[in-house]
Design a protein around this motif. Structure first.
Motif, PDB file in Angstrom:
ATOM      1  N   ASN A   1       0.125 -64.378  -1.440  1.00 50.22           N
ATOM      2  CA  ASN A   1      -0.298 -63.194  -2.538  1.00 50.22           C
ATOM      3  C   ASN A   1      -0.125 -62.732  -2.960  1.00 50.22           C
ATOM      4  O   ASN A   1      -0.502 -62.505  -4.240  1.00 50.22           O
ATOM      5  CB  ASN A   1      -1.244 -62.633  -1.806  1.00 50.22           C
ATOM      6  CG  ASN A   1      -2.657 -63.482  -0.894  1.00 50.22           C
ATOM      7  OD1 ASN A   1      -3.278 -64.812  -0.981  1.00 50.22           O
ATOM      8  ND2 ASN A   1      -3.281 -63.007   0.023  1.00 50.22           N
ATOM      9  N   ASP A   2       1.471 -62.583  -2.651  1.00 48.93           N
ATOM     10  CA  ASP A   2       1.997 -61.540  -3.889  1.00 48.93           C
ATOM     11  C   ASP A   2       2.187 -62.130  -5.636  1.00 48.93           C
ATOM     12  O   ASP A   2       2.109 -61.797  -6.642  1.00 48.93           O
ATOM     13  CB  ASP A   2       3.333 -60.926  -3.548  1.00 48.93           C
ATOM     14  CG  ASP A   2       3.121 -59.456  -2.223  1.00 48.93           C
ATOM     15  OD1 ASP A   2       1.965 -59.446  -1.761  1.00 48.93           O
ATOM     16  OD2 ASP A   2       4.253 -60.170  -1.652  1.00 48.93           O
ATOM     17  N   VAL A   5      -1.420 -61.592  -7.198  1.00 50.37           N
ATOM     18  CA  VAL A   5      -1.670 -60.668  -7.499  1.00 50.37           C
ATOM     19  C   VAL A   5      -0.291 -60.088  -9.081  1.00 50.37           C
ATOM     20  O   VAL A   5      -1.013 -59.764 -10.285  1.00 50.37           O
ATOM     21  CB  VAL A   5      -1.768 -59.702  -6.909  1.00 50.37           C
ATOM     22  CG1 VAL A   5      -1.925 -58.255  -7.351  1.00 50.37           C
ATOM     23  CG2 VAL A   5      -2.303 -59.871  -5.482  1.00 50.37           C
ATOM     24  N   ASP A   6       0.946 -60.521  -8.778  1.00 52.09           N
ATOM     25  CA  ASP A   6       1.522 -60.570  -9.493  1.00 52.09           C
ATOM     26  C   ASP A   6       1.396 -60.925 -11.269  1.00 52.09           C
ATOM     27  O   ASP A   6       1.547 -60.036 -12.454  1.00 52.09           O
ATOM     28  CB  ASP A   6       3.005 -60.673  -9.894  1.00 52.09           C
ATOM     29  CG  ASP A   6       3.357 -59.528  -8.332  1.00 52.09           C
ATOM     30  OD1 ASP A   6       2.992 -58.837  -8.558  1.00 52.09           O
ATOM     31  OD2 ASP A   6       4.718 -60.511  -7.739  1.00 52.09           O
ATOM     32  N   HIS A   9      -1.623 -58.832 -12.890  1.00 49.76           N
ATOM     33  CA  HIS A   9      -1.644 -57.938 -13.356  1.00 49.76           C
ATOM     34  C   HIS A   9      -0.993 -57.875 -14.569  1.00 49.76           C
ATOM     35  O   HIS A   9      -0.842 -57.420 -16.104  1.00 49.76           O
ATOM     36  CB  HIS A   9      -0.977 -56.742 -12.076  1.00 49.76           C
ATOM     37  CG  HIS A   9       0.128 -55.914 -13.202  1.00 49.76           C
ATOM     38  ND1 HIS A   9      -0.592 -55.132 -13.071  1.00 49.76           N
ATOM     39  CD2 HIS A   9       0.905 -55.535 -13.425  1.00 49.76           C
ATOM     40  CE1 HIS A   9      -0.405 -53.307 -13.255  1.00 49.76           C
ATOM     41  NE2 HIS A   9       1.035 -54.261 -13.991  1.00 49.76           N
ATOM     42  N   LEU A  37      -6.600 -61.879   0.446  1.00 49.36           N
ATOM     43  CA  LEU A  37      -6.811 -61.330  -1.091  1.00 49.36           C
ATOM     44  C   LEU A  37      -7.244 -61.311  -1.795  1.00 49.36           C
ATOM     45  O   LEU A  37      -7.191 -60.172  -3.017  1.00 49.36           O
ATOM     46  CB  LEU A  37      -6.338 -63.252  -2.164  1.00 49.36           C
ATOM     47  CG  LEU A  37      -6.505 -63.188  -3.304  1.00 49.36           C
ATOM     48  CD1 LEU A  37      -4.914 -62.717  -4.240  1.00 49.36           C
ATOM     49  CD2 LEU A  37      -6.485 -64.798  -4.159  1.00 49.36           C
ATOM     50  N   VAL A  40      -7.219 -57.069  -2.115  1.00 51.28           N
ATOM     51  CA  VAL A  40      -6.678 -56.837  -3.211  1.00 51.28           C
ATOM     52  C   VAL A  40      -7.131 -57.481  -4.291  1.00 51.28           C
ATOM     53  O   VAL A  40      -7.060 -55.534  -5.540  1.00 51.28           O
ATOM     54  CB  VAL A  40      -5.349 -57.337  -2.587  1.00 51.28           C
ATOM     55  CG1 VAL A  40      -4.230 -57.225  -3.746  1.00 51.28           C
ATOM     56  CG2 VAL A  40      -4.072 -57.463  -1.324  1.00 51.28           C
ATOM     57  N   LEU A  41      -7.626 -57.630  -4.549  1.00 52.96           N
ATOM     58  CA  LEU A  41      -8.477 -57.758  -5.991  1.00 52.96           C
ATOM     59  C   LEU A  41      -9.333 -57.263  -6.180  1.00 52.96           C
ATOM     60  O   LEU A  41      -9.387 -56.459  -7.076  1.00 52.96           O
ATOM     61  CB  LEU A  41      -9.753 -59.774  -6.085  1.00 52.96           C
ATOM     62  CG  LEU A  41      -8.119 -60.071  -6.478  1.00 52.96           C
ATOM     63  CD1 LEU A  41      -9.106 -62.201  -6.297  1.00 52.96           C
ATOM     64  CD2 LEU A  41      -7.325 -60.679  -6.939  1.00 52.96           C
ATOM     65  N   LYS A  44      -6.861 -53.855  -6.398  1.00 52.55           N
ATOM     66  CA  LYS A  44      -6.243 -53.214  -7.965  1.00 52.55           C
ATOM     67  C   LYS A  44      -6.716 -53.698  -8.695  1.00 52.55           C
ATOM     68  O   LYS A  44      -6.603 -53.580  -9.820  1.00 52.55           O
ATOM     69  CB  LYS A  44      -5.024 -54.229  -7.417  1.00 52.55           C
ATOM     70  CG  LYS A  44      -4.048 -54.240  -6.016  1.00 52.55           C
ATOM     71  CD  LYS A  44      -2.706 -54.368  -6.290  1.00 52.55           C
ATOM     72  CE  LYS A  44      -1.295 -53.927  -5.425  1.00 52.55           C
ATOM     73  NZ  LYS A  44      -1.152 -53.228  -5.599  1.00 52.55           N
TER      74      LYS A  44
END
Length: 185
Positions: A1-2, A5-6, A9, A37, A40-41, A44
């Motif tokens: 997931n990181d 997300v990165d 971003h 996920l 987090v979406l 963020k």
């Protein structure tokens, strides 16, 4: 997931991207991963909208996942329904989709502010005209439950899939069958 997300971003910060489409046939395979996920979406990327245009595994959806999709600004849910005939579902599609639960699911998705699209396939091996008509009738019935769009595709036996193996075993494919030569547009 990181990593996902990165990358999102980076796309938002570098290019001002406002919509992300996940072109991943396996997006919903791991329920714990997708729930994480989606949370987090939502946190963020509150100004982005998301979708999975390739289709959602119907059995991956429940009210909790649908609620998380809505919170994460998914604007459309594409349901990979495939066949609207339960006998075809049970015999030829390895997804264990129960058609009778779809009207409530579509209605719930719509109540959460997302549009819906159904993906259907016709031309399964040994599928009868009546079974194809059942799929078309089911798609029409789903419109009454809130399905916004229905897309129909012809079944394509692709090497490595159960349909390809079935068609090969039954002698349904010509000797020179080569899906690499087909134009996919």
């Amino acid at each position: 997931n990181d990593d996902v997300v990165d990358e999102i971003h980076w796309l938002v910060e570098t290019y001002g991207v406002e919509e992300i489409q996940f072109l991943d046939d396996n997006f919903f395979v791991s329920k714990p991963r997708i729930k994480s996920l989606l949370k987090v979406l939502a946190e963020k990327f509150p100004d982005c909208v998301f979708s999975v245009p390739a289709g959602t595994e119907v059995n991956a959806l429940d009210h909790e996942v649908i609620d998380l999709l809505a919170k994460a600004n998914f604007h459309k849910i594409t349901l990979a329904i495939e066949a609207g005939d339960q006998d075809v579902q049970d015999a030829l599609i390895d997804k264990d989709v129960k058609l009778d639960r779809l009207p409530e699911m579509v209605s719930y998705i719509r109540s959460r502010g997302m549009s819906t699209q159904g993906l259907f396939m016709i031309g399964f091996p040994d599928e009868t005209r009546k079974e194809i008509e059942n799929t078309v009738s089911f798609a029409k019935k789903m419109k009454e439950s809130g399905l916004d769009h229905s897309n129909f595709y012809l079944v394509m036996p692709v090497p490595g899939t159960p349909i390809f193996d079935y068609c090969t075993k039954k002698g349904h494919l010509p000797v020179d069958y080569n899906p690499d030569k087909f134009q996919w547009t």
